[in-house]
Design an enzyme around this catalytic site. Structure first.
Site, PDB file in Angstrom:
ATOM      1  N   ASP A  67       0.855  -1.188   0.000  1.00 37.96           N
ATOM      2  CA  ASP A  67       0.000   0.000   0.000  1.00 37.96           C
ATOM      3  C   ASP A  67       0.892   1.240   0.000  1.00 37.96           C
ATOM      4  O   ASP A  67       1.646   1.478   0.946  1.00 37.96           O
ATOM      5  CB  ASP A  67      -0.880  -0.032   1.256  1.00 37.96           C
ATOM      6  CG  ASP A  67      -1.874   1.110   1.288  1.00 37.96           C
ATOM      7  OD1 ASP A  67      -1.707   2.085   0.505  1.00 37.96           O
ATOM      8  OD2 ASP A  67      -2.810   1.043   2.090  1.00 37.96           O
ATOM      9  N   ILE A  68       0.796   2.025  -1.048  1.00 37.02           N
ATOM     10  CA  ILE A  68       1.670   3.186  -1.211  1.00 37.02           C
ATOM     11  C   ILE A  68       1.412   4.246  -0.133  1.00 37.02           C
ATOM     12  O   ILE A  68       2.241   5.133   0.095  1.00 37.02           O
ATOM     13  CB  ILE A  68       1.508   3.775  -2.646  1.00 37.02           C
ATOM     14  CG1 ILE A  68       2.731   4.577  -3.056  1.00 37.02           C
ATOM     15  CG2 ILE A  68       0.226   4.582  -2.792  1.00 37.02           C
ATOM     16  CD1 ILE A  68       3.970   3.793  -3.213  1.00 37.02           C
ATOM     17  N   ASN A  94       1.722   7.300  -9.994  1.00 39.82           N
ATOM     18  CA  ASN A  94       0.493   7.015 -10.734  1.00 39.82           C
ATOM     19  C   ASN A  94      -0.668   6.565  -9.842  1.00 39.82           C
ATOM     20  O   ASN A  94      -1.816   6.907 -10.115  1.00 39.82           O
ATOM     21  CB  ASN A  94       0.785   5.919 -11.780  1.00 39.82           C
ATOM     22  CG  ASN A  94      -0.493   5.330 -12.348  1.00 39.82           C
ATOM     23  OD1 ASN A  94      -1.181   5.956 -13.150  1.00 39.82           O
ATOM     24  ND2 ASN A  94      -0.844   4.120 -11.905  1.00 39.82           N
ATOM     25  N   TYR A 161     -11.355  13.989  -4.340  1.00 40.25           N
ATOM     26  CA  TYR A 161     -10.501  13.612  -5.482  1.00 40.25           C
ATOM     27  C   TYR A 161     -10.013  14.866  -6.206  1.00 40.25           C
ATOM     28  O   TYR A 161      -8.809  15.026  -6.455  1.00 40.25           O
ATOM     29  CB  TYR A 161     -11.293  12.712  -6.435  1.00 40.25           C
ATOM     30  CG  TYR A 161     -10.510  12.274  -7.659  1.00 40.25           C
ATOM     31  CD1 TYR A 161      -9.617  11.211  -7.583  1.00 40.25           C
ATOM     32  CD2 TYR A 161     -10.673  12.911  -8.890  1.00 40.25           C
ATOM     33  CE1 TYR A 161      -8.895  10.811  -8.700  1.00 40.25           C
ATOM     34  CE2 TYR A 161      -9.954  12.512 -10.007  1.00 40.25           C
ATOM     35  CZ  TYR A 161      -9.065  11.459  -9.904  1.00 40.25           C
ATOM     36  OH  TYR A 161      -8.354  11.065 -11.010  1.00 40.25           O
ATOM     37  N   LYS A 165      -6.097  16.286  -6.481  1.00 38.36           N
ATOM     38  CA  LYS A 165      -5.374  16.474  -7.745  1.00 38.36           C
ATOM     39  C   LYS A 165      -4.968  17.947  -7.934  1.00 38.36           C
ATOM     40  O   LYS A 165      -3.917  18.232  -8.518  1.00 38.36           O
ATOM     41  CB  LYS A 165      -6.224  15.993  -8.927  1.00 38.36           C
ATOM     42  CG  LYS A 165      -6.503  14.488  -8.908  1.00 38.36           C
ATOM     43  CD  LYS A 165      -5.234  13.667  -9.023  1.00 38.36           C
ATOM     44  CE  LYS A 165      -5.512  12.175  -9.116  1.00 38.36           C
ATOM     45  NZ  LYS A 165      -4.287  11.365  -9.221  1.00 38.36           N
TER      46      LYS A 165
HETATM   47  N1  LIG Z   1      -9.263   6.701 -15.209  1.00 44.07           N
HETATM   48  C1  LIG Z   1      -9.428   8.007 -15.402  1.00 44.07           C
HETATM   49  O1  LIG Z   1     -10.397   8.433 -16.052  1.00 44.07           O
HETATM   50  C2  LIG Z   1      -8.438   8.986 -14.842  1.00 44.07           C
HETATM   51  C3  LIG Z   1      -8.561  10.320 -15.208  1.00 44.07           C
HETATM   52  C4  LIG Z   1      -7.656  11.262 -14.733  1.00 44.07           C
HETATM   53  C5  LIG Z   1      -6.650  10.849 -13.879  1.00 44.07           C
HETATM   54  N2  LIG Z   1      -6.541   9.546 -13.524  1.00 44.07           N
HETATM   55  C6  LIG Z   1      -5.447   9.204 -12.609  1.00 44.07           C
HETATM   56  O2  LIG Z   1      -4.593   8.230 -13.199  1.00 44.07           O
HETATM   57  C7  LIG Z   1      -4.043   7.382 -12.176  1.00 44.07           C
HETATM   58  C8  LIG Z   1      -4.341   5.929 -12.510  1.00 44.07           C
HETATM   59  O3  LIG Z   1      -5.754   5.754 -12.549  1.00 44.07           O
HETATM   60  P1  LIG Z   1      -6.459   4.517 -13.270  1.00 44.07           P
HETATM   61  O4  LIG Z   1      -7.636   5.050 -13.953  1.00 44.07           O
HETATM   62  O5  LIG Z   1      -5.473   3.737 -14.032  1.00 44.07           O
HETATM   63  O6  LIG Z   1      -6.968   3.717 -11.974  1.00 44.07           O
HETATM   64  P2  LIG Z   1      -7.134   2.152 -11.725  1.00 44.07           P
HETATM   65  O7  LIG Z   1      -7.433   1.424 -12.984  1.00 44.07           O
HETATM   66  O8  LIG Z   1      -8.056   2.055 -10.569  1.00 44.07           O
HETATM   67  O9  LIG Z   1      -5.649   1.721 -11.270  1.00 44.07           O
HETATM   68  C9  LIG Z   1      -5.070   2.263 -10.118  1.00 44.07           C
HETATM   69  C10 LIG Z   1      -3.775   1.539  -9.847  1.00 44.07           C
HETATM   70  O10 LIG Z   1      -3.234   2.061  -8.643  1.00 44.07           O
HETATM   71  C11 LIG Z   1      -3.129   1.019  -7.675  1.00 44.07           C
HETATM   72  N3  LIG Z   1      -3.385   1.574  -6.371  1.00 44.07           N
HETATM   73  C12 LIG Z   1      -4.446   2.289  -5.942  1.00 44.07           C
HETATM   74  N4  LIG Z   1      -4.305   2.613  -4.671  1.00 44.07           N
HETATM   75  C13 LIG Z   1      -3.128   2.075  -4.260  1.00 44.07           C
HETATM   76  C14 LIG Z   1      -2.429   2.054  -3.028  1.00 44.07           C
HETATM   77  N5  LIG Z   1      -2.925   2.636  -1.919  1.00 44.07           N
HETATM   78  N6  LIG Z   1      -1.235   1.415  -2.980  1.00 44.07           N
HETATM   79  C15 LIG Z   1      -0.723   0.805  -4.073  1.00 44.07           C
HETATM   80  N7  LIG Z   1      -1.343   0.793  -5.251  1.00 44.07           N
HETATM   81  C16 LIG Z   1      -2.535   1.412  -5.346  1.00 44.07           C
HETATM   82  C17 LIG Z   1      -4.157  -0.021  -8.102  1.00 44.07           C
HETATM   83  O11 LIG Z   1      -3.851  -1.314  -7.605  1.00 44.07           O
HETATM   84  P3  LIG Z   1      -4.749  -1.974  -6.431  1.00 44.07           P
HETATM   85  O12 LIG Z   1      -6.162  -1.919  -6.881  1.00 44.07           O
HETATM   86  O13 LIG Z   1      -4.199  -3.348  -6.302  1.00 44.07           O
HETATM   87  O14 LIG Z   1      -4.484  -1.145  -5.238  1.00 44.07           O
HETATM   88  C18 LIG Z   1      -3.982   0.049  -9.610  1.00 44.07           C
HETATM   89  O15 LIG Z   1      -2.831  -0.664 -10.005  1.00 44.07           O
HETATM   90  C19 LIG Z   1      -4.683   7.836 -10.868  1.00 44.07           C
HETATM   91  O16 LIG Z   1      -3.814   8.718 -10.197  1.00 44.07           O
HETATM   92  C20 LIG Z   1      -5.927   8.570 -11.325  1.00 44.07           C
HETATM   93  O17 LIG Z   1      -6.358   9.511 -10.390  1.00 44.07           O
HETATM   94  C21 LIG Z   1      -7.400   8.605 -13.984  1.00 44.07           C
END
Ligand SMILES: NC(=O)c1ccc[n+]([C@@H]2O[C@H](COP(=O)([O-])OP(=O)(O)OC[C@H]3O[C@@H](n4cnc5c(N)ncnc54)[C@H](OP(=O)(O)O)[C@@H]3O)[C@@H](O)[C@H]2O)c1
Length: 255
Positions: A67-68, A94, A161, A165
């Protein structure tokens, strides 16, 4: 400044087991680099390892569970990266979460947990990795922001959220100021709506709005679109770019 070419870089990506993180892992492995990454869910960790058997055998993909937001985990992980690789060229903060929606309705526990993962962990990782990054000839940090950081879109229903950000964008600038004199560039990318597990969990309102706001005609940005922007920021082509957050949102923030 000497450059580290693709295929030689040591890269650390937090939360690489799904969505944008998995796209980032793929992009850097495809470039021949060595990737350290983490995630909490053991099923997702195993799935990613199974997808990259050669990189695992070559020790170019080093994936750990943790857990980060956990101080002790981060300390162990950064020490492990130092021991295995001796330096760090690229840190991508990320990992991120959306835990709740609403403004006055959000629970304080979810607020604290969101800030821990989305804002405090990127600071703590950068702080812990600064000396390892200094051992690189072209060190870079990239933070995953969001279009929600810049405008209070009604469609982005989680206030914690958006605030996390917005704080991250300022953190990018403050870290760029602090680390620039040490040769470390710090930048961000701000996606719109990306096809990922986080996207699957977002409210219907945001999905509907995304289609309209993505001026370039896509319903969702793909993880690889975001990864390509991160590759650019990590490349010698961006050697004088620091303190910037680049929108990768198909026009979402303008729409
Ligand atoms: N998807 C979008 O539309 C979007 C838009 C703008 C920005 N973002 C940003 O892009 C980044 C990635 O998002 P995503 O859409 O790819 O999300 P995602 O599919 O939910 O993936 C998130 C990743 O982070 C890991 N993670 C989450 N919390 C963690 C923790 N406490 N410790 C370690 N690992 C953790 C998850 O693994 P586990 O589940 O195993 O923890 C997963 O590998 C985020 O910062 C998000 O805010 C996303």
């Amino acid at each position: 400044m000497e450059t580290v070419t693709h295929g030689e870089r040591i890269v650390c990506i937090t939360g690489g087991t799904s969505g944008i993180g998995a796209g980032l892992v793929a992009a850097f492995l495809d470039a021949g680099d060595c990737v350290h990454s983490c995630g909490r869910n053991p099923v997702k960790v195993e799935r990613l390892l199974a997808a990259w058997p050669e990189a695992v055998a070559e020790r170019r993909l080093n994936l750990v569970r943790g857990d980060i937001a956990d101080d002790a985990f981060r300390a162990r992980w950064v020490a492990d990266i130092a021991e295995r690789s001796g330096r760090l060229d690229v840190l991508v903060n990320n990992a991120g979460v959306i835990l709740d929606s609403g403004t006055l309705e959000e629970s304080l526990d979810h607020w604290r947990a969101t800030l821990e993962v989305n804002l405090i962990a990127p600071f703590a990782m950068t702080q812990s990795c600064a000396r390892l990054l200094e051992s690189s000839s072209a060190p870079v940090v990239v933070n995953l922001s969001s279009a929600c950081a810049r405008h209070p879109f009604a469609s982005c229903t989680s206030t914690s959220y958006s605030v996390s950000k917005a704080g991250l964008d300022m953190l990018t600038q403050r870290l760029a100021m602090a680390l620039g004199p040490r040769g470390i560039r710090v930048n961000g990318v701000a996606p719109g709506v990306v096809d990922s597990e986080m996207w699957e969990a977002v409210p219907e309102l945001m999905r509907e709005t995304a289609e309209r706001r993505h001026l370039l005609g896509r319903q969702a940005v793909m993880p690889r679109d975001v990864a390509d922007a991160v590759l650019f920021l990590a490349s010698p082509q961006a050697r004088l770019v620091t303190g910037a957050t680049l929108s990768v949102d198909a026009g979402y923030a303008l729409g």
